[in-house]
Design a protein around this motif. Structure first.
Motif, mmCIF file in Angstrom:
data_model
loop_
_atom_site.group_PDB
_atom_site.id
_atom_site.type_symbol
_atom_site.label_atom_id
_atom_site.label_comp_id
_atom_site.label_asym_id
_atom_site.label_seq_id
_atom_site.Cartn_x
_atom_site.Cartn_y
_atom_site.Cartn_z
ATOM 1 N N ILE A 49 -22.776 17.383 78.991
ATOM 2 C CA ILE A 49 -24.023 16.826 79.512
ATOM 3 C C ILE A 49 -23.985 16.753 81.028
ATOM 4 O O ILE A 49 -24.923 17.169 81.714
ATOM 5 C CB ILE A 49 -24.286 15.435 78.884
ATOM 6 C CG1 ILE A 49 -24.668 15.609 77.412
ATOM 7 C CG2 ILE A 49 -25.366 14.687 79.642
ATOM 8 C CD1 ILE A 49 -24.840 14.320 76.662
ATOM 9 N N GLU A 101 0.679 29.955 52.868
ATOM 10 C CA GLU A 101 0.693 30.190 54.312
ATOM 11 C C GLU A 101 -0.686 30.636 54.786
ATOM 12 O O GLU A 101 -1.189 30.163 55.813
ATOM 13 C CB GLU A 101 1.752 31.251 54.618
ATOM 14 C CG GLU A 101 1.909 31.556 56.070
ATOM 15 C CD GLU A 101 1.919 33.032 56.316
ATOM 16 O OE1 GLU A 101 1.341 33.786 55.505
ATOM 17 O OE2 GLU A 101 2.508 33.436 57.317
ATOM 18 N N HIS A 102 -1.313 31.552 54.022
ATOM 19 C CA HIS A 102 -2.634 32.036 54.425
ATOM 20 C C HIS A 102 -3.666 30.903 54.400
ATOM 21 O O HIS A 102 -4.521 30.822 55.275
ATOM 22 C CB HIS A 102 -3.091 33.184 53.525
ATOM 23 C CG HIS A 102 -2.460 34.485 53.894
ATOM 24 N ND1 HIS A 102 -1.139 34.770 53.649
ATOM 25 C CD2 HIS A 102 -2.964 35.572 54.515
ATOM 26 C CE1 HIS A 102 -0.859 35.973 54.099
ATOM 27 N NE2 HIS A 102 -1.948 36.496 54.622
ATOM 28 N N VAL A 130 3.852 29.925 60.071
ATOM 29 C CA VAL A 130 4.535 31.001 59.356
ATOM 30 C C VAL A 130 5.994 30.641 59.108
ATOM 31 O O VAL A 130 6.483 30.697 57.979
ATOM 32 C CB VAL A 130 4.424 32.324 60.156
ATOM 33 C CG1 VAL A 130 5.116 33.450 59.429
ATOM 34 C CG2 VAL A 130 2.972 32.652 60.421
ATOM 35 N N ASP A 156 10.710 35.521 40.923
ATOM 36 C CA ASP A 156 10.825 35.671 42.378
ATOM 37 C C ASP A 156 9.516 36.126 42.993
ATOM 38 O O ASP A 156 9.090 35.625 44.036
ATOM 39 C CB ASP A 156 11.924 36.689 42.714
ATOM 40 C CG ASP A 156 13.302 36.037 42.717
ATOM 41 O OD1 ASP A 156 13.348 34.790 42.608
ATOM 42 O OD2 ASP A 156 14.297 36.759 42.808
ATOM 43 N N ILE A 157 8.888 37.097 42.336
ATOM 44 C CA ILE A 157 7.650 37.648 42.898
ATOM 45 C C ILE A 157 6.566 36.583 42.932
ATOM 46 O O ILE A 157 5.884 36.384 43.946
ATOM 47 C CB ILE A 157 7.192 38.873 42.085
ATOM 48 C CG1 ILE A 157 8.201 39.997 42.286
ATOM 49 C CG2 ILE A 157 5.799 39.310 42.487
ATOM 50 C CD1 ILE A 157 7.897 41.237 41.505
ATOM 51 N N TYR A 179 -2.335 28.617 75.831
ATOM 52 C CA TYR A 179 -2.180 29.761 74.948
ATOM 53 C C TYR A 179 -0.813 29.742 74.288
ATOM 54 O O TYR A 179 -0.681 30.012 73.101
ATOM 55 C CB TYR A 179 -2.381 31.056 75.726
ATOM 56 C CG TYR A 179 -3.703 31.082 76.432
ATOM 57 C CD1 TYR A 179 -4.880 30.976 75.706
ATOM 58 C CD2 TYR A 179 -3.777 31.179 77.810
ATOM 59 C CE1 TYR A 179 -6.100 30.984 76.339
ATOM 60 C CE2 TYR A 179 -4.998 31.190 78.458
ATOM 61 C CZ TYR A 179 -6.157 31.087 77.719
ATOM 62 O OH TYR A 179 -7.361 31.096 78.350
ATOM 63 N N PHE A 236 -11.782 25.861 65.292
ATOM 64 C CA PHE A 236 -13.148 26.299 65.540
ATOM 65 C C PHE A 236 -14.108 25.118 65.485
ATOM 66 O O PHE A 236 -15.070 25.045 66.248
ATOM 67 C CB PHE A 236 -13.515 27.347 64.487
ATOM 68 C CG PHE A 236 -14.907 27.873 64.627
ATOM 69 C CD1 PHE A 236 -15.205 28.791 65.618
ATOM 70 C CD2 PHE A 236 -15.903 27.458 63.778
ATOM 71 C CE1 PHE A 236 -16.485 29.276 65.764
ATOM 72 C CE2 PHE A 236 -17.193 27.934 63.918
ATOM 73 C CZ PHE A 236 -17.482 28.846 64.907
ATOM 74 N N VAL A 288 3.212 32.943 50.151
ATOM 75 C CA VAL A 288 2.367 33.747 51.042
ATOM 76 C C VAL A 288 0.931 33.219 50.983
ATOM 77 O O VAL A 288 0.279 33.034 52.018
ATOM 78 C CB VAL A 288 2.421 35.243 50.659
ATOM 79 C CG1 VAL A 288 1.364 36.032 51.415
ATOM 80 C CG2 VAL A 288 3.796 35.809 50.947
ATOM 81 N N ILE A 305 7.329 34.096 45.728
ATOM 82 C CA ILE A 305 7.006 34.590 47.077
ATOM 83 C C ILE A 305 5.494 34.625 47.290
ATOM 84 O O ILE A 305 4.978 34.146 48.297
ATOM 85 C CB ILE A 305 7.604 35.998 47.300
ATOM 86 C CG1 ILE A 305 9.130 35.912 47.368
ATOM 87 C CG2 ILE A 305 7.064 36.623 48.579
ATOM 88 C CD1 ILE A 305 9.805 37.249 47.457
ATOM 89 N N LEU A 306 4.772 35.179 46.304
ATOM 90 C CA LEU A 306 3.320 35.301 46.460
ATOM 91 C C LEU A 306 2.670 33.924 46.613
ATOM 92 O O LEU A 306 1.734 33.752 47.379
ATOM 93 C CB LEU A 306 2.708 36.060 45.286
ATOM 94 C CG LEU A 306 3.020 37.553 45.274
ATOM 95 C CD1 LEU A 306 2.383 38.226 44.068
ATOM 96 C CD2 LEU A 306 2.557 38.235 46.558
#
Lengths: 613, 613
Positions: free
Chosen positions: A591, A568-569, A536, A557-558, A525, A580, A565, A561-562
């Protein structure tokens, strides 16, 4: 079938000089008493130690007693048809090596059986005080004899004996040949398991796997480092590569771990795991086996956790934070003073001076950590966990939070609040190199020298308990990083660590009792958490690098950053999709498991059919 | 023990008028032939349908044959000692209700057994062409008789018969009393399971649980809506509340689902799950049971997925995207035209006009979706999955991606690229209300009217297959939302849905064959994915709301964004911590499972002991 009747000492109980003779004789009587008399039915003798005091007790057992104990522990052994089955004394001839009962169980299993029996030894119902210590009253419900004697400080130590010949053979294949040294040959993991038990074997299997896995990112790291292209491309390539590499690494380890656990009969161990000997509570009937068992209500444990454990941990973390920020102020002042000396820039001594506060901080943290470790054990004991595995998991979780804080608070603070990359790199190197050197000395060289001077006897080593892999592992976690050279340092460190640890287990630490575990415990874990955190932080580190910002100078800048982000996602999503998509258990193990389940269900069917006839 | 010898028709095979008599007789012979002759050993008779053609075949079986089939299907039944055990014919008297063998199996189980047998019916080795259709050659390895006849379009339909009395009783307790209507009484879930099988029961259990769970967020939503405080606080409170509520909701469902699955003997069903009848491949020996089994190499399936399935899905998604953006342009133009008519602002007809493109788009999407559904089944068939569960999961996953795209692309685009909140709300309402009305008509009312006109006979309903819960569920997913009124709409919708669906299963749809499943299938994962997506989108929606930006007017844009990114990460972390902390299986189920495992292991032990004596 004939068994050897020879008394082979397997486990040593070491008394303190304050222990009364009456008490020692009481323990001896209870150990050797038959099971009808609630004894352990083992063999034991009290002998003189190096000071000629009768403070050493050897414990062993007859082969049939050991086999019986193995059956009670529900150990799994390979049946002659190739499947793993729970061992049954009466059926021994159908198990592999069942023709040689004396050597049917490995020495470490025999020692584990004796250790279980010793720990489960309880006073007889008519005994209300410890013989030789009449002031010590006995609680019939909760007290074990070993617990009582340890509480009185009469017992200093209980440990399994080494088998010198076996150890020599093991050492030889493990790390004494140059071939094994250069890692061209895999670890003799099954031999390690037979000698030291599953927990130690898992530790080495993981360390070996981890070291080998580091080779690829280290090589890629070097290539990336010297590849002629923009920093942004370098960093982001290495970051994306790392996300995938570490995710696959962890998933593959889960598969490998499950495979080993299955082979060692440890995979489904938790379902029927015996309660810890120190688990206490009133006797009630088990809903599973319908036998009498101790049972402590879970809500009481929860209450203890919420009212005591969590607040105490919070206090410890606050103390640790305070120490960090104090250190931080001192370091800052030192750096400023050194900065003002312009002429001596870049000299080695200056670098040395800069490192003094970090080293001091490291030492202080090491001391506090030792105290916290004891506290953590006290708290986990107090929580009264039923299973050894949940006991260990709870203990590891406590330690992990603390180590995590201590290791990473500095990195986070430097990187995200001060945007000081020089310090981040410096801290990482301090953590890896300075700590490694200090730890090497404290853990390996000093005890070895001390032992040489003391002239150890009894095959007994320094009574330091099982090495704490925890600092080590937390340190290893720092390799989830965008800085390629950290990975290279970690690789080199690990190659040495593998040998140093092997040496320590054979010569420095006291031999540990074998423990049947199904994996590296909560480290699973911890690694999963860390690798998510790494996605991150690494994305953030890249985004905050000035050269990367320059590369995207066309963006506001915005937007900038976006964009990160979003990146990262996407990385996190891909990571989870990968986790998964890769099954945790290899097909062949599934088996095999299904096959043994099928067989036992068939047996149940046949049984109910024949009962009807 | 005496069994009833009466022929009770359980399943209907409906032939097309093109089916030759030879072929029908062939099927009849193979169904009734003894098992030594590779037949199904069932009872069957061909009868006239409403057009007086011999196109209806009733299939039934003697009780002992059905019990035998139940044993082969490894169904689990409650033993007299209270545990669940695999059913054994010879041991029947030790099972609950074993004294009445005719009614020991529920009707749906009997029908499932017959359905399995029919599907597994294969041509005899000497048969190389279908009697009555000499052009149709037989592939001995892959072909089943039912598959061949469906392929020839000789068989139109195979369905289980309703039991009118039983159905009336079920309806009564289910939704005919006002008491049950207002949901004061829980669903008669065990009766639904006995009548319709585990898959339908799980669907209703989930829908009921979901509806009840919606009450709390709906009430909280209303309170929040009218609570006098800043919009930011409202939204963020509701968002945080929703994250926790839905996480706990999903975890509790997993526990409830596992509990039901365990009670129904469906929990560990996958390990020994029988291959799907349509699964084809050469016969090899199973490594688990050592019996002969068909086996299709997994790498071939992977190859098919990568080379065909994934590219086809990508193409479909692109088409769907193109349609969306075309719709989007039309909608925009319509809105602009309406905007220019200033005087008629806010009139109902204007709203109606604005909705025309959305409604048209919805209709178009419904059509395409139907086509995609067929394609998805074709692709999944082609992938040749071994287990019914993995077949369904793969099919669901294909559908989910497509529905997800269609449902949410609009919302995403409006919310994140155009920042048009009016449109988001409008789209959500269209999706919930307009779609719901259209679907209600298409799914319930129209077929019911059609049936009334056609005067159904045979207790047979419209041959629409199992309702696709998929659109419905995807629609339900929209409730992971910051807009409280969406939750309220969903709650009202669900209360009706529960009854409408119950009615549909009893009167509109053809009765489905029972299917032993252990949960709502891949919906687990879909919900987990969606609730994570919801955290991201909801945080973003709040951040982008103008009133929230005003609330934080003291912050710079960068600080504002980073604050919300941090909040989102904290929410996600807490969500995962919560998911990790709540065990998926309730304690009592774990104990029951361990007990039955313990018992079968004890039987294996006893067996090896008695073999030695």
């Amino acid at each position: 079938m004939s068994y050897s009747r020879r008394f082979e000492p397997l486990v040593v109980v070491e008394f303190s000089s304050s222990a009364r003779n009456d008490t020692k004789q009481w323990l001896l009587r209870r150990i050797t008493a038959s099971r009808q008399e609630n004894g352990a039915e083992l063999l034991a003798s009290i002998e003189a130690d190096s000071d000629n005091k009768n403070n050493i007790m050897y414990v062993g057992a007859l082969t049939d007693r050991l086999l019986e104990g193995g059956e009670e522990l529900q150990i799994k052994k390979r049946y002659k048809d190739g499947t793993l089955r729970e061992f049954l004394v009466a059926d021994i001839k159908n198990f592999e090596n069942g023709d040689d009962p004396d050597n049917f169980l490995s020495m470490s299993t025999k020692q584990r059986i004796i250790w279980e029996e010793l720990q489960n030894l309880r006073p007889e119902p008519h005994e209300h005080a410890v013989p030789g210590a009449p002031m010590k009253s006995i609680d019939q419900n909760d007290d074990t004899i070993l617990g009582l004697l340890k509480n009185l400080d009469y017992i200093v130590n209980v440990f399994p004996l080494h088998d010198k010949e076996e150890l020599k053979r093991l050492e030889h294949t493990w790390y004494m040949t140059s071939n094994s040294w250069l890692q061209f040959k895999p670890l003799p993991i099954r031999q390690v398991r037979d000698y030291f038990g599953e927990n130690v074997a898992f530790y080495f299997a993981f360390l070996e796997y981890y070291t080998k896995s580091l080779v690829v990112p280290a090589i890629i790291g070097i290539i990336v480092r010297f590849f002629p292209c923009a920093d942004f491309l370098k960093y982001s390539f290495y970051c994306i590569f790392n996300v995938f590499w570490w995710t696959i690494f962890m998933e593959r380890w889960k598969r490998l771990g499950n495979k080993l656990a299955f082979e060692w009969g440890a995979l489904d161990v938790q379902i029927f795991e015996r309660p810890r000997p120190l688990y206490h509570g009133p006797l009630v009937r088990s809903p599973i086996t319908n036998k009498l068992e101790r049972r402590y209500p879970p809500w009481k444990r929860q209450l203890k956790k919420y009212l005591i454990t969590y607040p105490v941990i919070m206090i410890c973390l606050s103390i640790s934070l305070t120490i960090y920020f104090t250190y931080y102020r001192i370091q800052k002042r030192t750096n400023e003073q050194l900065m003002s000396d312009h002429e001596k820039a870049m000299s080695l001594s200056r670098y040395g001076l800069r490192i003094v506060p970090s080293a001091g901080y490291s030492l202080l943290v090491t001391t506090i950590t030792l105290a916290y470790k004891r506290l953590s054990i006290l708290l986990t004991d107090f929580e009264n966990h039923r299973l050894q595995s949940s006991y260990e998991n709870n203990n590891t979780a406590k330690l992990f939070i603390f180590y995590f804080m201590n290791c990473f608070i500095g990195l986070f603070y430097e990187a995200f609040f001060n945007m000081n990359y020089g310090n981040v790199a410096q801290l990482l190197i301090t953590m890896l190199v300075v700590n490694a050197l200090i730890n090497k000395f404290v853990e390996t060289i000093a005890p070895y020298i001390a032992k040489k001077f003391k002239k150890g006897q009894l095959n007994k080593h320094d009574p330091t308990h099982k090495p704490s892999d925890i600092e080590k592992q937390t340190k290893l976690l720092t390799t989830f990083n965008v800085f390629p050279w950290v990975t290279i340092c970690a690789l080199i460190n690990n190659i040495f660590e593998l040998r140093a640890d092997a040496f320590k287990f054979c010569h420095v630490f006291q031999r540990p009792f074998a423990q049947l575990v199904s994996n590296i415990g909560s480290w699973h874990y911890a690694f999963d958490v860390m690798s998510s955190v790494a996605v991150v932080t690494n994305t953030a580190l890249i985004a905050m690098h000035p050269s990367v910002r320059d590369y995207f100078s066309g963006y506001s800048d915005i937007e900038y950053i976006l964009m990160f982000v979003a990146a990262e996602h996407i990385l996190l999503t891909m990571k989870y999709a990968l986790m998964f998509a890769i099954p945790d258990t290899p097909m062949e193990v599934e088996i095999e498991r299904a096959r043994s389940l099928y067989e036992s269900m068939q047996a149940l069917k046949r049984e109910s059919l024949s009962a009807d006839e």
